[in-house]
Design a protein around this motif. Structure first.
Motif: not given
Length: 141
Positions: A108, A111-112, A114-116, A118-120, A122-123
């Motif tokens: 976590g 992940l924090e 990373l840019s939004p 990049e997180r999208e 991965l999601a």
């Protein structure tokens, strides 16, 4: 990126995650063994050793340490009274839950950073990643 490059990147990521989220509370093999017992129920030492790719004597030693720590217990195998089944205890489940929480917190934090976007990405990939290892159906898609 071609398939082999992607495979190499995923392998590198998995190894790096395993190293960076290494728990001080138990080894990877101990955690994997407890996870196996949590999913599958009571198992023989030979099956546990085979599943983790370690020798039977190594697994016997691990099980003895886990048993001494109250994380597993032995019971007679109803199919063959000459052997024991190893099962996870409530304390073993709690230790496994704590280790997973520790690893989730470490991931976590990564992940924090990373840019939004990049997180999208991965999601969006997560459902596919959760199908590993391949099932017959997944392999034929």
């Amino acid at each position: 990126m071609n398939q082999l490059e992607l495979a190499s990147a995923l392998r590198t990521f998995a190894v790096d995650v395993a190293r960076s989220t290494r728990s001080t509370s138990m080894s990877r093999v101990a955690a994997a063994t407890l996870g196996d017992l949590e999913r599958s129920g009571g198992r023989r030492i030979t099956a546990l050793a085979e599943n983790e790719g370690v020798s039977q004597p190594a697994m016997t030693g691990l099980v003895q340490r886990l048993e001494a720590g109250g994380l597993v217990h032995r019971e007679d195998d109803p199919a063959d009274g000459r052997v024991s089944l190893i099962s996870i205890t409530d304390a073993g489940r709690e230790a496994l839950t704590a280790r997973r929480a520790e690893q989730d917190a470490a991931l976590g934090a990564w992940l924090e950073r990373l840019s939004p976007a990049e997180r999208e990405l991965l999601a969006a990939a997560a459902p596919v990643l959760l199908t590993y290892p391949d099932t017959e159906d997944h392999a034929h898609r």
